[in-house]
Design an enzyme around this catalytic site. Sequence first.
Site, PDB file in Angstrom:
ATOM      1  N   ARG A  57       0.832  -1.206   0.000  1.00 45.89           N
ATOM      2  CA  ARG A  57       0.000   0.000   0.000  1.00 45.89           C
ATOM      3  C   ARG A  57       0.868   1.258   0.000  1.00 45.89           C
ATOM      4  NH1 ARG A  57      -3.092  -0.561   4.711  1.00 45.89           N
ATOM      5  NH2 ARG A  57      -4.354  -2.057   3.535  1.00 45.89           N
ATOM      6  N   HIS A  61       0.464   4.228  -2.701  1.00 47.41           N
ATOM      7  CA  HIS A  61       0.136   5.582  -2.256  1.00 47.41           C
ATOM      8  C   HIS A  61       1.255   6.565  -2.576  1.00 47.41           C
ATOM      9  CE1 HIS A  61      -3.344   4.708   0.783  1.00 47.41           C
ATOM     10  NE2 HIS A  61      -3.429   3.959  -0.306  1.00 47.41           N
ATOM     11  N   ASN A  89      -3.853   8.188   4.211  1.00 44.01           N
ATOM     12  CA  ASN A  89      -2.622   7.637   4.783  1.00 44.01           C
ATOM     13  C   ASN A  89      -2.597   7.564   6.299  1.00 44.01           C
ATOM     14  OD1 ASN A  89      -1.535   7.449   2.178  1.00 44.01           O
ATOM     15  ND2 ASN A  89      -0.656   9.497   2.284  1.00 44.01           N
ATOM     16  N   HIS A 190      -5.529  -6.520  -2.604  1.00 43.28           N
ATOM     17  CA  HIS A 190      -6.424  -6.633  -1.449  1.00 43.28           C
ATOM     18  C   HIS A 190      -6.681  -8.087  -1.062  1.00 43.28           C
ATOM     19  CE1 HIS A 190      -8.339  -2.330  -1.539  1.00 43.28           C
ATOM     20  NE2 HIS A 190      -7.043  -2.331  -1.293  1.00 43.28           N
TER      21      HIS A 190
END
Length: 317
Positions: A57, A61, A89, A190
Amino acid sequence: MALLALVAILFCLGTSTNAQLSTSYYSYTCPNLSSTVQSVVQSAISQDARVGATLVRLFYHDCFVNGCDGSILLDDTSTFTGEKTAGPNKDSLTTKVFQVVDDIKTAVENACSGVMSCADIVALAAMDSVSILGGPSWDVKLGRRDSTTASFSGANSNIPSPSSSLQNLISSFNSQGLSANEMVALSGAHTIGQARCTTFRSRIYSDTNIYGSFASQLQSNCPSTSGSGDDNLSPLDVQTPTSFDNNYYKNLQKFEGLLHSDQELYNNGSTDSLVATYSNDASTFSSDFAAAMIKLGGINPLTGSRGEIRKNCRVVN
């Protein structure tokens, strides 16, 4: 000798102006770099498997805000607001994951000081995490340099929310040069990790495209009242939450996607057929995911003389 000197000069000029990412970027300057990074990631995941999902992640991001430049790692100061406290975040990227990056940086600096960027650490740690948890590995292109700034507003606007519609997701990924198919493949990340109650509360109490018993199970750990159990965690893939596989897509076909944005990929829309493909063919998912991660890692990197190699990933030199 003169010819060799000329070649060296031309090489340096080329790398300072038009440098490209390369899988062999550190072959001579830090030949044991890959094993050094992998060792720290392996140790961190063995203590807490969730770290692997968070490292993936972190990479995503980072790349979605002004490119893959390590900007997400910068701490706030009295005169600077970074990306860590932005909405997408502040609760999804744990303090532990930033410590893991620090640990990798320390190990890398011990092996070859001042050579590897923090941006490259994030990219390589993401691949290692996927591989360690049972997913594919790929040759990571390296040579990114670190930003000297960050964008709080960009982090808030560029990263899709858990309540995104399919069209929102497609548009968001398209703006980064990624196709709808690549978005579906990357969403397969995911298959590992967990999410906070606040990110799926509205889905389990309001959405109609969710399997009833699945919703009820989640409701027992995520009260309907905002402020109650907000930080309670549930796995994004209830079947195999710490194994990187294609069960995420199988769950979507059973209407057991945890996030609203997850289930949007399989909801009588344009991406249903690809979800079905990945559900039935794990090898196709793995290869497509790896290819999409390589493309993700190529979003607007700083190369050549742009940016810097941070000594401490949390602060500009």
